[in-house]
Design an enzyme around this catalytic site. Structure first.
Site, short mmCIF file in Angstrom:
data_model
loop_
_atom_site.label_atom_id
_atom_site.label_comp_id
_atom_site.label_asym_id
_atom_site.label_seq_id
_atom_site.Cartn_x
_atom_site.Cartn_y
_atom_site.Cartn_z
N ARG A 131 -36.89 -44.31 0.15
CA ARG A 131 -35.86 -43.93 -0.81
C ARG A 131 -35.02 -45.12 -1.28
NH1 ARG A 131 -33.80 -39.12 3.03
NH2 ARG A 131 -34.89 -40.42 4.55
N ARG A 179 -19.79 -78.83 3.32
CA ARG A 179 -21.12 -78.37 3.74
C ARG A 179 -21.26 -78.38 5.27
NH1 ARG A 179 -24.94 -81.91 0.18
NH2 ARG A 179 -26.47 -81.01 1.61
C1 UD1 Z 1 -32.43 -38.03 10.09
C2 UD1 Z 1 -32.44 -36.69 10.84
C3 UD1 Z 1 -31.40 -35.77 10.24
C4 UD1 Z 1 -30.04 -36.43 10.26
C5 UD1 Z 1 -30.08 -37.80 9.58
C6 UD1 Z 1 -28.78 -38.53 9.85
C7 UD1 Z 1 -34.70 -36.34 11.68
C8 UD1 Z 1 -35.96 -35.56 11.49
N1 UD1 Z 1 -33.72 -36.10 10.77
O1 UD1 Z 1 -32.87 -37.77 8.77
O2 UD1 Z 1 -31.33 -34.55 10.95
O3 UD1 Z 1 -29.08 -35.60 9.63
O4 UD1 Z 1 -31.14 -38.60 10.12
O5 UD1 Z 1 -28.66 -39.68 9.07
O6 UD1 Z 1 -34.58 -37.10 12.60
N2 UD1 Z 1 -37.48 -43.89 11.83
C9 UD1 Z 1 -38.41 -44.42 12.71
N3 UD1 Z 1 -39.69 -43.97 12.64
C10 UD1 Z 1 -40.08 -43.00 11.80
C11 UD1 Z 1 -39.13 -42.43 10.93
C12 UD1 Z 1 -37.83 -42.88 10.97
O7 UD1 Z 1 -38.09 -45.32 13.49
O8 UD1 Z 1 -41.26 -42.66 11.82
C13 UD1 Z 1 -36.09 -44.40 11.86
C14 UD1 Z 1 -35.65 -44.93 10.51
O9 UD1 Z 1 -35.89 -46.34 10.42
C15 UD1 Z 1 -34.17 -44.60 10.50
C16 UD1 Z 1 -34.04 -43.40 11.42
O10 UD1 Z 1 -35.23 -43.33 12.16
O11 UD1 Z 1 -33.38 -45.68 11.00
C17 UD1 Z 1 -33.83 -42.11 10.65
O12 UD1 Z 1 -34.90 -41.91 9.76
P1 UD1 Z 1 -34.68 -41.34 8.29
O13 UD1 Z 1 -35.99 -41.24 7.64
O14 UD1 Z 1 -33.63 -42.09 7.61
O15 UD1 Z 1 -34.16 -39.87 8.64
P2 UD1 Z 1 -33.30 -38.92 7.73
O16 UD1 Z 1 -34.20 -38.28 6.74
O17 UD1 Z 1 -32.10 -39.59 7.23
CA CA Z 2 -31.41 -41.67 7.29
#
Ligand code: UD1
Ligand code: CA
Length: 471
Positions: A15, A334
């Site tokens: 995103r 610098r």
């Molecule tokens: C996630 C939560 C949501 C919460 C929100 C808060 C889940 C399913 N959802 O959604 O309930 O309200 O965060 O901000 O957890 N990441 C990994 N591996 C992956 C996918 C993600 O390490 O395979 C890490 C990402 O780098 C990130 C974090 O996990 O730092 C959250 O992932 P993201 O995809 O942003 O989750 P949200 O859709 O925001």
């Molecule tokens: Ca997130």
């Protein structure tokens, strides 16, 4: 409390519409992930694990200088549940509370994490979730509570019913999980609609098994917001800028226009320092007490002593400016430089990797590179240390009380002894001994009446031409 920190940073960050990994997007010069790490380290954890994925090398490179981090590799971004499961291996043998934090939550404060961990301990939960109220809950996971108000599950926005979408209490992506219930992660099933394993599903799995879970609704959206888009980074920047500026305002720093000053998280500023608009203080900069920083100044990773004055349009990087020194306007310091007490570096002066003694003045238009300059030296306008021969750099040494006349060049390596005097416009190629005068200009020659004679000559020539034309 025995704590292990796990930061989830392996997501693709689609995103963001950017080729850079999301957690490395910078907020005032510091990657988002580093803010989260900083907060975890403040809790003195036994170990810190960062789950990295596709951008593993780039992320590791930014953390080279930080020890005591283990990296765990999640080859495919198969969801937050899968990410934590990957970290489980690295947690073998650890007994205590695992604090899991999404890597995209850079505004989290130490106090809130502490309060959360204390509540988790106090209520003897096996799993706790940190939640908050989001007036527009958007894409956050919603907290579902039972009749006795206990959190029983988290429903992701895309899977929520219309009624569930209306819930404003949401998941921050911060969890406290007791090590002995980590095996529950294995029970997380693939979410078919997203094709991911949701960490959030561990709540209902635990609840159904009679394991003690709950959510603590502490903190605000301004602190707990997750960053998924460039627009949210912008919002975080604004919140962080205001939060940090307010903190320094309370500590006695005086701002002419607080809305246009940018201060990084690790910067410190002494009381009674006055800061004008459009100033950037970045990295590990430390500003002393009673300093004045005029408009359009940027200071990066530098230490500024008490009472120093940094005038308009000045850039200082990786250097030390001692007490009551004055720098600028339009100066550039610098990396690797040290400017002594009460020294004065004026307009259009560039200093590189040089030591400038106390009380020394370089007021105008100079380049001082790889120089060791003593105390109370006068560097005349236009002085240049010629430190580079096209291959190597050389040092210029100027001892205490030397007077360097304007428009002089010092061809390094060269040394000017204590109290010596360099005549203006000299090119110094040889060492100058203490108290000597060195000049290297061509001797001046005056020819008396030269102009008058030239004018007479021109006049008689014009007369001759006119007479010739009449004939
Ligand atoms: C996630 C939560 C949501 C919460 C929100 C808060 C889940 C399913 N959802 O959604 O309930 O309200 O965060 O901000 O957890 N990441 C990994 N591996 C992956 C996918 C993600 O390490 O395979 C890490 C990402 O780098 C990130 C974090 O996990 O730092 C959250 O992932 P993201 O995809 O942003 O989750 P949200 O859709 O925001
Ligand atoms: Ca997130």
């Amino acid at each position: 409390m025995n704590i292990a920190g796990v930061i989830l940073a392996a997501g693709l960050g689609k995103r963001m519409s950017s080729s850079a990994p999301k957690v490395l997007h910078k907020i005032y010069g510091t990657p988002m992930l580093h803010y989260v790490l900083h907060r975890i380290h403040e809790l003195n954890p036994q170990k810190v694990i960062v789950v990295v994925g596709k951008h593993c090398k780039e992320i590791k490179d930014t953390l080279e200088h930080v020890d005591s981090i283990s990296f765990v590799y999640q080859r495919e971004a198969k969801g937050t549940g899968d990410a934590l499961l990957k970290a489980e291996q690295a947690l073998k043998g650890f007994q205590g509370t695992v604090l899991v934090v999404n890597g995209d939550t850079p505004l989290i404060r130490r106090e809130t994490l502490k309060k959360f961990l204390n509540l988790h301990k106090q209520k003897k939960n096996a799993i706790s979730v940190l939640s908050f109220i989001a007036p527009n809950p958007g894409s956050y996971g919603r907290i579902i509570r039972d009749d006795s108000d206990r959190a029983v599950s988290i429903i992701e926005d895309r899977d929520a019913t219309i009624i569930q979408k209306g819930i404003k209490e949401v998941n921050s992506g911060i969890y406290a999980i007791e090590s002995e219930v980590l095996p529950l992660l294995k029970g997380i099933k693939l979410n078919e609609s997203k094709g991911e394993y949701y960490l959030t599903d561990v709540i209902s799995i635990a609840y159904d098994k009679g394991v003690r879970v709950d959510a603590f609704c502490i903190g605000s959206e301004d602190e707990l917001m997750g960053v998924n888009t460039q627009g949210e980074i912008e919002k975080v920047r604004r919140i962080m800028r205001e939060m940090i500026a307010q903190e320094w305002l309370k500590k006695g720093v005086n701002f002419v226009d607080i809305n246009s000053v940018f201060i990084s998280l690790n910067v410190t500023i002494g009381r009674d320092t006055q800061i004008y608009p459009n100033v950037y203080l970045e990295g590990s900069t430390k500003i002393g007490k009673g300093c004045t920083i005029y408009p359009n100044v940027r200071v990066l990773d530098s230490t500024i002593g008490d009472g120093a004055v940094i005038k308009d349009f000045t850039l200082i990087e990786g250097s030390v400016v001692k007490e009551r020194a004055s720098i600028g306007p339009f100066a550039r310091i610098r990396p690797g430089s040290q400017i002594g007490e009460e020294a004065r570096i004026g307009n259009f002066v560039e200093v590189k990797k040089s030591v400038i003694g106390s009380g020394t003045k370089a007021g105008h238009l100079s380049y001082l590179g790889d120089a060791k300059i003593g105390n109370n030296v006068n560097i005349g306008a236009g002085t240049i240390t010629c430190n580079y021969d096209g291959h190597k750099k050389y040092i210029t040494v100027i001892e205490d009380d030397v007077f360097v006349g304007s428009d002089s060049q010092l061809i390094a390596p060269v040394k000017v002894g204590r109290g010596a005097f360099i005549g203006a416009g000299s090119t110094i190629t040889k060492d100058v001994s203490s108290m000597a005068l060195a000049t290297s200009r061509v001797k001046q020659r005056n020819i008396e009446d030269w102009v008058r004679k030239k004018q007479l000559k021109v006049k008689s020539e014009k007369l001759r031409v006119r007479k010739k034309a009449k004939r």
